[in-house]
Design an enzyme around this catalytic site. Sequence first.
Site, short mmCIF file in Angstrom:
data_model
loop_
_atom_site.label_atom_id
_atom_site.label_comp_id
_atom_site.label_asym_id
_atom_site.label_seq_id
_atom_site.Cartn_x
_atom_site.Cartn_y
_atom_site.Cartn_z
N ASN A 108 0.83 -1.19 0.00
CA ASN A 108 0.00 0.00 0.00
C ASN A 108 0.87 1.24 0.00
O ASN A 108 1.98 1.25 0.53
CB ASN A 108 -0.95 0.01 1.21
CG ASN A 108 -0.32 0.67 2.42
OD1 ASN A 108 -0.30 1.90 2.52
ND2 ASN A 108 0.20 -0.13 3.32
N ASN A 135 4.45 7.12 15.05
CA ASN A 135 4.65 6.52 13.73
C ASN A 135 5.94 7.05 13.12
O ASN A 135 5.94 8.05 12.41
CB ASN A 135 3.44 6.84 12.85
CG ASN A 135 3.48 6.11 11.54
OD1 ASN A 135 4.49 5.52 11.16
ND2 ASN A 135 2.38 6.15 10.82
N ASN A 194 6.14 -2.33 11.45
CA ASN A 194 5.41 -1.65 10.39
C ASN A 194 5.66 -2.41 9.07
O ASN A 194 6.26 -3.49 9.08
CB ASN A 194 5.88 -0.19 10.29
CG ASN A 194 4.82 0.71 9.69
OD1 ASN A 194 4.09 0.32 8.78
ND2 ASN A 194 4.73 1.93 10.18
N CYS A 202 6.46 5.07 8.71
CA CYS A 202 5.63 4.97 7.51
C CYS A 202 6.51 5.13 6.28
O CYS A 202 7.19 6.14 6.12
CB CYS A 202 4.55 6.03 7.49
SG CYS A 202 3.55 5.93 5.99
N GLY A 256 1.06 -9.42 9.64
CA GLY A 256 0.51 -10.63 9.01
C GLY A 256 -0.34 -11.51 9.89
O GLY A 256 -0.60 -12.66 9.54
#
Lengths: 304, 257
Positions: free
Chosen positions: A69, A127, A192, A130, A244
Amino acid sequence: MSRLAVQLPGLSMKNPIMPASGCFGFGKEYAKFYDLSTLGAIAIKAATLEPRYGNPTPRVAETSAGMLNAIGLQNPGVEKIIDEELPWLETYDVPIIANVAGSEMEDYIEVAEKISKANNVHALELNISCPNVKKGGIAFGTIPDVAAELTKEVKAVSSVPVYVKLSPNVADIVAMAKAVEAAGADGLSMVNTLLGMRIDLKTKKPILANQAGGLSGPAIKPVAIRMIHQVSQEVSIPIIGMGGIQSAEDVIEFFLAGASAVAVGTANFVDPYVCPTIIEELPQWLDELNVDHISELTGGSWRS
Amino acid sequence: MKDHLTIVHNETIAKDIYEIVLEGELVSNMTEPGQFVHIKVADGIDPLLRRPISICNVDHQKNQLTIVFRADGRGTRLLSQRREGELIDTLGPLGSGFPIAATESGQVAILVGGGIGVPPLYYLSKQLTARGVKVIHVLGFASSADVFYEEEFARLGETYIATVDGSQGTKGFVTDVVAERELDFDTLYACGPNPMLKALEANYKDVHGYLSLEERMGCGIGACFACVCHLQDDPTGTSYKKICSDGPVFPIGEVIL
């Protein structure tokens, strides 16, 4: 006490299952499928200081047992999240973890200070990993000193415990974990997404408009397990494991690697009911493994 | 919203085009043309993601739904190989479909479809004709080998075919048919590839109409923000819609194609 209840800094959870940030929006879509109060916690979509409109489409591409993504942290900005999303979530009996992102250190600090004051925000998730934003994001997550500095600054302004979400795209994950622990992190979220790419055979071009994106799903589970196994032996702060997870068996494996709670990400897209299903199935696994409480499994693969 | 539906029929109806009929309780919720189902094409983790496939027809008496899709990539090829009696993990109905109330009884609606954009127009056409709307269908395909549902559409109203290579119907695109025949209508409904939708929008900017869009999706329910599109009338460039949950059908002129 319930066999599934876990206590982490700031988080009193009915069970150790939470949807992962970025994979659950602000909960509204999934509230149509089940009662969000059944969840242990919810890690909401990343908040940035200003609204972000994300990357061009296509933003997702499927891979073998996974997906890429490049959404680009699309979100309405911290003010709107505080005013419009968090009050709605307050109607549910579930602690919220606010994911905090930024381009500059100052952005992170301002967002963290603001959102940590919201009633139902019980923890922050920093975060620093990313892979889909040009400035910030991964740069903060690959240099231990920078990550430590950011952690320290955010800790200084946050009203709630701070978890740091680590990137797997580093040479030495233990060094990163130790650096943020020393800087005062209350916990870790790991891992991540892994940076990846797919190319369309017909157009001969990368499928994602952003070219590269973050790989998630069952394909990355072994990487996450390895990193949590390594890090959990070297730090004394708890780890929220992710990467996962699709089933109760996966959750048990993450606990055995060293996790104290877990986040379910991509699997929500495959089955919107995956979180409540896992919560329902976990007790059978505890029976199977002959343990009274799920916390007994944490680090079971390396504890003597 | 999620169930295992039973395959009662699977047939190839054109080159790489499959028609699968699914049966189950979930079908009773499917009432709006233009909505889609999100299908797990095979058990296990590879392929991982579901495939969004438009609803082509619904039979409430039999609790059956028909999907028509092109076996193009690995996922849709696997779906095409599923056999009668097998169960298919199906999520739906999802999205907002075509507003049938936008066309009054006695008015004329033109339904324009391109390739795999044709299927959702069939259920739309059935619902419009049931309301007393006169329907005209203009369906575009690459060649005669790709044409499907011509007779089914013809039973509901005037039907014109365009093929890119000219092997059937008008040679060229759907827009050529509309121009050549000087078709007159009150409402336009369209589904197909983006260049086709763009051409229609350019030609019929001020027409009352609706376009169904396609985009790679993650969740299909509005949570992942994979399939967003921007609004045309948005001076700040900051507004957006999600194709999966706000769409896939939007009024002409609302979103940037």
